[in-house]
Design an enzyme around this catalytic site. Structure first.
Site, PDB file in Angstrom:
ATOM      1  N   SER A 205      25.078  66.449  88.183  1.00 43.96           N
ATOM      2  CA  SER A 205      24.414  66.068  89.431  1.00 43.96           C
ATOM      3  C   SER A 205      23.040  65.510  89.073  1.00 43.96           C
ATOM      4  O   SER A 205      22.656  65.483  87.902  1.00 43.96           O
ATOM      5  CB  SER A 205      24.252  67.291  90.324  1.00 43.96           C
ATOM      6  OG  SER A 205      23.290  68.154  89.743  1.00 43.96           O
ATOM      7  N   LYS A 206      22.308  65.101  90.093  1.00 45.24           N
ATOM      8  CA  LYS A 206      20.977  64.516  89.890  1.00 45.24           C
ATOM      9  C   LYS A 206      20.066  65.437  89.074  1.00 45.24           C
ATOM     10  O   LYS A 206      19.165  64.985  88.392  1.00 45.24           O
ATOM     11  CB  LYS A 206      20.323  64.240  91.244  1.00 45.24           C
ATOM     12  CG  LYS A 206      20.951  63.065  91.968  1.00 45.24           C
ATOM     13  CD  LYS A 206      19.869  62.157  92.556  1.00 45.24           C
ATOM     14  CE  LYS A 206      20.446  60.864  93.090  1.00 45.24           C
ATOM     15  NZ  LYS A 206      21.169  61.059  94.359  1.00 45.24           N
ATOM     16  N   ARG A 207      20.328  66.727  89.195  1.00 45.08           N
ATOM     17  CA  ARG A 207      19.565  67.711  88.439  1.00 45.08           C
ATOM     18  C   ARG A 207      19.601  67.410  86.930  1.00 45.08           C
ATOM     19  O   ARG A 207      18.686  67.731  86.194  1.00 45.08           O
ATOM     20  CB  ARG A 207      20.228  69.079  88.673  1.00 45.08           C
ATOM     21  CG  ARG A 207      19.312  70.208  88.951  1.00 45.08           C
ATOM     22  CD  ARG A 207      20.043  71.421  89.527  1.00 45.08           C
ATOM     23  NE  ARG A 207      21.478  71.508  89.284  1.00 45.08           N
ATOM     24  CZ  ARG A 207      22.029  72.045  88.206  1.00 45.08           C
ATOM     25  NH1 ARG A 207      21.285  72.524  87.238  1.00 45.08           N
ATOM     26  NH2 ARG A 207      23.347  72.116  88.095  1.00 45.08           N
ATOM     27  N   GLY A 209      19.742  64.496  85.607  1.00 42.73           N
ATOM     28  CA  GLY A 209      19.188  63.172  85.284  1.00 42.73           C
ATOM     29  C   GLY A 209      19.873  62.112  86.130  1.00 42.73           C
ATOM     30  O   GLY A 209      20.466  62.423  87.161  1.00 42.73           O
TER      31      GLY A 209
END
Ligand code: GLU
Length: 443
Positions: A205-207, A209
């Site tokens: 996920s965006k977590r 990167g």
């Protein structure tokens, strides 16, 4: 004939995971000499946006995945879904229900009892207890089809033979199989591919990167490197090959070699692979990729010196990892000033004896008639032996003063390309910077 489809919902940018789904479908189609269909599942009126669709299309094109059929738009096929739903209603397999918001009546499929078994090409047989499934909405009261219904009707109508998609859709499959049963038609084959995980093994996920293909494009990755890397997320060729041209990947691709467990996305490995692809490209093919980025930084304009740019790109070619990084390395060769890395200034320029050394270098360089790598190297080595020190004691401060940082390409080639006048100017600037910052220090 094999027919597969990529069926994104345009509710976000093309994610690495969706790109991998598209790629596996595309590779399978190309390997089997089949057909690759592009279908836009845009029935979520609130969340679907044209901006997302355009980004998905341009990312697919950039990655080189061309489709043979489509794009089909589900919103243009509403009548088709309604007709099938009405047929199921007439046959007594579906019932109508008043929508909570008024509008049309929803059409709902009664779920069969017992067990439905999916014979998945990746996971093998997976059984679902249908007694646990709620009846399935086919048409919503807003007149639009539900995803699980539109998807089945399209796959059937478009004669899709294999549905290759992420594991996150496995829970939808029993519902879709129930629709196939109710319509008395044969389902396609299914292959659910493992999710992409971050290095901590949780779903990417965006977590973790950047997740969208546009981000990777912006960050300076080459499309063929990205395709090669993504192809290895959940699939592996025989042997231990990793860097493989696309034709070879197509030739080797098979669903049998798709793994069952999550595939870890490792940015460092992608960066390494991208470097390998940069190295395999000719300098002249890299120039058009770096030029727009260098222009953006303001270091060059349209009238830049092409020969000089080629030389500088050649200097960094052996070590470049991304196009962005390459452009960042090249740009300072075309500007007057330097941006200093403060830590490098502190640890290298603010050392005892550096001031005297740089002054000698400035004097020596000023007297040089030729300013090529060979002459510069001889000059520095002579200075070092004259003063009884190592060449490195000159090289490190020169590098920081002239380039602003501690590491870079071969120093002598670098300063030869920067040129005598600018090199001397920067040596003076580096010296002044160190002096002003550390005027009470040990310089
Ligand atoms: N529109 C679905 C998605 O974006 C595709 C589902 C499928 O491939 O069946 O996830």
């Amino acid at each position: 004939m094999v027919k597969v489809r990529f069926a994104p919902s345009p509710t976000g940018f093309l994610h690495i995971g969706s790109a991998r789904t598209a790629l596996f479908n595309w590779l399978f189609a190309r390997h089997e000499k089949g057909v690759f269909v592009f279908r836009v599942e845009d029935t979520d009126k609130e969340r679907s946006k044209d901006e997302f669709l355009q980004e998905i299309i341009s990312s697919l094109e950039w990655l080189g995945m061309s489709w043979d059929e489509g794009p089909y738009y589900q919103t243009k096929r509403i009548d088709v879904y309604r007709d099938y739903a009405k047929k199921l209603f007439r046959e007594g397999k579906a019932y109508e229900a008043e929508g909570t918001l008024g509008g049309e009546k929803a059409i709902i499929l009664a779920m069969p009892k017992g067990t439905i078994t999916l014979d998945d090409l990746v996971h093998g047989p997976v059984s679902f207890d249908m007694n646990l499934q709620k009846d399935l909405v086919l048409m919503k009261s807003d007149g639009f089809p539900a995803y699980n219904f539109a998807c089945v009707i399209d796959d059937f109508d478009m004669k899709v033979t294999h549905v290759i998609r992420g594991d996150d859709h496995i829970s939808n499959t029993p519902k879709q199989l129930a629709v196939y049963q109710a319509l008395a038609i044969d389902p396609p084959k299914f292959a659910h591919i493992p999710l992409i995980l971050g290095t901590d093994r949780s779903r990417m996920s965006k977590r973790h990167g950047a997740t969208s293909i546009s981000d990777y494009r912006q960050m300076g990755f080459l499309p063929d490197a990205l395709v090669n890397y993504i192809s290895l997320l959940g699939w592996a060729p025989t042997g231990d090959r990793e860097v493989m041209p696309i034709d070879e990947i197509i030739r080797e691709f098979s669903l049998e070699r798709v793994g069952k467990t999550g595939a870890v996305f490792d940015i460092n490995k992608l960066i390494w692979m991208n470097g390998e692809y940069i190295r395999a490209r000719k300098i002249e093919d890299l120039i058009p990729l770096v030029v727009p980025r260098i222009k953006e930084s303001g270091a060059i304009r349209d009238d830049y010196d092409k020969g000089r740019l080629t030389e500088v790109v050649r200097l960094f070619h052996p070590r470049a990892k991304t196009i962005t990084e390459l452009a960042d390395s090249v740009a300072p060769f075309f500007t007057d000033g330097v941006t200093y890395d403060e830590a490098a200034v502190a640890s290298v320029l603010a050392k005892e004896g550096v001031k005297a050394k740089l002054e000698v270098v400035i004097a020596k360089f000023s007297s040089l008639k030729t300013f090529d790598p060979q002459t510069l190297e001889t000059c520095i080595r002579d200075l070092a032996s004259e003063s009884g020190t190592k060449a490195a004691d000159f090289i490190h401060p020169i590098r920081v003063a002239v380039t602003g940082c501690k590491v870079g390409a071969s120093l002598f080639e670098t300063i030869a390309l920067i040129g005598k006048e600018k090199t001397i100017m920067r040596l003076k600037a580096g010296l002044a910077k160190a002096l002003s910052k550390y005027d009470s220090g040990p310089i």
